[in-house]
Design a protein around this motif. Structure first.
Motif, mmCIF file in Angstrom:
data_model
loop_
_atom_site.group_PDB
_atom_site.id
_atom_site.type_symbol
_atom_site.label_atom_id
_atom_site.label_comp_id
_atom_site.label_asym_id
_atom_site.label_seq_id
_atom_site.Cartn_x
_atom_site.Cartn_y
_atom_site.Cartn_z
ATOM 1 N N ILE A 4 74.752 33.870 53.722
ATOM 2 C CA ILE A 4 75.715 32.860 53.296
ATOM 3 C C ILE A 4 76.284 32.236 54.564
ATOM 4 O O ILE A 4 76.124 32.786 55.650
ATOM 5 C CB ILE A 4 76.839 33.466 52.420
ATOM 6 C CG1 ILE A 4 77.603 34.559 53.194
ATOM 7 C CG2 ILE A 4 76.262 34.027 51.120
ATOM 8 C CD1 ILE A 4 78.784 35.127 52.411
ATOM 9 N N PRO A 5 76.941 31.066 54.479
ATOM 10 C CA PRO A 5 77.493 30.452 55.691
ATOM 11 C C PRO A 5 78.391 31.426 56.446
ATOM 12 O O PRO A 5 79.114 32.233 55.840
ATOM 13 C CB PRO A 5 78.293 29.267 55.139
ATOM 14 C CG PRO A 5 77.617 28.926 53.851
ATOM 15 C CD PRO A 5 77.152 30.237 53.278
ATOM 16 N N GLU A 6 78.337 31.367 57.770
ATOM 17 C CA GLU A 6 79.049 32.341 58.592
ATOM 18 C C GLU A 6 80.547 32.347 58.307
ATOM 19 O O GLU A 6 81.176 33.410 58.275
ATOM 20 C CB GLU A 6 78.796 32.074 60.071
ATOM 21 C CG GLU A 6 79.392 33.136 60.980
ATOM 22 C CD GLU A 6 78.979 32.976 62.427
ATOM 23 O OE1 GLU A 6 79.450 33.771 63.261
ATOM 24 O OE2 GLU A 6 78.177 32.058 62.727
ATOM 25 N N TYR A 11 85.042 35.373 55.886
ATOM 26 C CA TYR A 11 86.084 35.497 54.865
ATOM 27 C C TYR A 11 85.862 36.762 54.033
ATOM 28 O O TYR A 11 86.806 37.508 53.735
ATOM 29 C CB TYR A 11 86.088 34.265 53.964
ATOM 30 C CG TYR A 11 87.136 34.291 52.880
ATOM 31 C CD1 TYR A 11 88.415 33.791 53.105
ATOM 32 C CD2 TYR A 11 86.851 34.832 51.625
ATOM 33 C CE1 TYR A 11 89.388 33.826 52.109
ATOM 34 C CE2 TYR A 11 87.800 34.863 50.621
ATOM 35 C CZ TYR A 11 89.075 34.359 50.870
ATOM 36 O OH TYR A 11 90.026 34.420 49.887
ATOM 37 N N VAL A 12 84.609 37.002 53.651
ATOM 38 C CA VAL A 12 84.269 38.188 52.866
ATOM 39 C C VAL A 12 84.656 39.459 53.625
ATOM 40 O O VAL A 12 85.277 40.377 53.067
ATOM 41 C CB VAL A 12 82.767 38.198 52.530
ATOM 42 C CG1 VAL A 12 82.342 39.542 51.950
ATOM 43 C CG2 VAL A 12 82.434 37.081 51.554
ATOM 44 N N VAL A 13 84.316 39.514 54.899
ATOM 45 C CA VAL A 13 84.636 40.685 55.713
ATOM 46 C C VAL A 13 86.151 40.855 55.839
ATOM 47 O O VAL A 13 86.687 41.963 55.701
ATOM 48 C CB VAL A 13 83.986 40.581 57.104
ATOM 49 C CG1 VAL A 13 84.457 41.722 58.009
ATOM 50 C CG2 VAL A 13 82.465 40.584 56.982
ATOM 51 N N LEU A 201 70.147 43.561 47.020
ATOM 52 C CA LEU A 201 71.370 42.852 47.393
ATOM 53 C C LEU A 201 71.130 42.066 48.685
ATOM 54 O O LEU A 201 70.703 42.650 49.689
ATOM 55 C CB LEU A 201 72.520 43.839 47.606
ATOM 56 C CG LEU A 201 72.860 44.784 46.451
ATOM 57 C CD1 LEU A 201 74.043 45.678 46.845
ATOM 58 C CD2 LEU A 201 73.176 44.008 45.185
ATOM 59 N N PRO A 202 71.395 40.751 48.690
ATOM 60 C CA PRO A 202 71.215 39.952 49.916
ATOM 61 C C PRO A 202 72.397 40.112 50.860
ATOM 62 O O PRO A 202 73.095 39.158 51.200
ATOM 63 C CB PRO A 202 71.091 38.528 49.373
ATOM 64 C CG PRO A 202 71.950 38.536 48.148
ATOM 65 C CD PRO A 202 71.795 39.900 47.546
ATOM 66 N N ILE A 203 72.631 41.338 51.279
ATOM 67 C CA ILE A 203 73.738 41.688 52.164
ATOM 68 C C ILE A 203 73.173 42.028 53.531
ATOM 69 O O ILE A 203 72.255 42.855 53.645
ATOM 70 C CB ILE A 203 74.526 42.887 51.591
ATOM 71 C CG1 ILE A 203 75.256 42.475 50.305
ATOM 72 C CG2 ILE A 203 75.487 43.444 52.619
ATOM 73 C CD1 ILE A 203 75.846 43.626 49.554
ATOM 74 N N ARG A 204 73.713 41.382 54.572
ATOM 75 C CA ARG A 204 73.207 41.559 55.923
ATOM 76 C C ARG A 204 71.688 41.391 55.928
ATOM 77 O O ARG A 204 71.173 40.352 55.582
ATOM 78 C CB ARG A 204 73.669 42.904 56.493
ATOM 79 C CG ARG A 204 75.179 42.975 56.744
ATOM 80 C CD ARG A 204 75.627 41.893 57.718
ATOM 81 N NE ARG A 204 77.032 42.021 58.086
ATOM 82 C CZ ARG A 204 78.023 41.302 57.539
ATOM 83 N NH1 ARG A 204 77.736 40.401 56.589
ATOM 84 N NH2 ARG A 204 79.267 41.439 57.935
ATOM 85 N N ASP A 205 70.929 42.435 56.236
ATOM 86 C CA ASP A 205 69.475 42.301 56.314
ATOM 87 C C ASP A 205 68.787 42.758 55.033
ATOM 88 O O ASP A 205 67.588 43.016 55.027
ATOM 89 C CB ASP A 205 68.950 43.110 57.511
ATOM 90 C CG ASP A 205 67.573 42.659 57.959
ATOM 91 O OD1 ASP A 205 67.202 41.509 57.679
ATOM 92 O OD2 ASP A 205 66.857 43.466 58.580
#
Length: 213
Positions: A4-6, A11-13, A201-205
């Protein structure tokens, strides 16, 4: 890698649970002293691993690929009080680094380290597992899966890291790229094996959650 956009990723983090101080220290020392520090699970994925473990409440955890111990400590946060975490890594030079942080945590006497080839070590552990995290050499992912399925408890969970491999899984396969080839095989295996149900899950890698049926 961000899927997702950086700015949105930041914001998520920022709106997820804070990183524990011990893990901040582990991260700093890893970046100072150890090669390939991007192999760390890191703050956000670490909090996800912790949350999943707390939801599962495993009594027995197996981790294939310890690195400097970050993910092991995250997974240990959800263990039952009498739980055990068994973690395997091929790199003997990291053993003391890992142990220092394990012993600085509340879980030091519940974390068991093994150094060597996981395919040789796992059959000798003589126990079954509620939660397994695979984060080691990619060419052996299919072999790890077939081996650990023999030692999974019913409704056990298998977490698999790096399954999107920086997006290479959707790019033309290069002739000598054995890691991407293995991950393509592995992802198809998890999708089609009737013994598990899987979500990517498209999380990190890329992180896969597979539940043993």
């Amino acid at each position: 890698m961000h899927f997702i956009p950086e700015a949105l990723d930041n914001y998520v983090v920022a709106h997820s649970a804070d990183e524990p101080e011990l893990l901040k220290a582990l991260t700093r020392e890893t970046y100072q002293k150890v090669l390939q520090p991007r192999m760390l699970s890191g703050h956000y994925q670490g909090r996800l691993l912790s949350m999943l473990s707390k939801l599962i409440r495993p009594k027995t955890i197996l981790e294939i690929g310890t690195y400097t111990g970050y993910s092991a400590l995250c997974l240990a946060e959800g263990m039952q009080p009498e739980g055990e975490l068994h973690t395997i890594d091929i790199n003997e030079e990291l053993h003391d680094f890992q142990r220092k942080y394990f012993d600085a945590s509340p879980f030091g006497n519940q974390i068991y380290q093994y150094t060597g080839n996981a395919l040789e070590i796992i059959p000798d552990l003589d126990r079954t597992f509620d939660l397994v995290f695979i984060d080691a050499d990619k060419p052996n992912y299919p072999a790890y899966f077939h081996m650990i399925m023999e030692q999974m408890n019913p409704n056990g969970i298998i977490l698999s890291d790096n399954v999107l491999w920086s997006g290479k899984v959707i790019e033309p396969l290069q002739k000598n790229d054995i890691s991407t080839k293995a991950l393509l095989e592995y992802n198809s295996l998890l999708k089609n094996d009737p013994r598990v149900e899987t979500v990517v899950l498209p999380i990190r890698d890329g992180l896969t959650i597979s539940r043993v049926l």
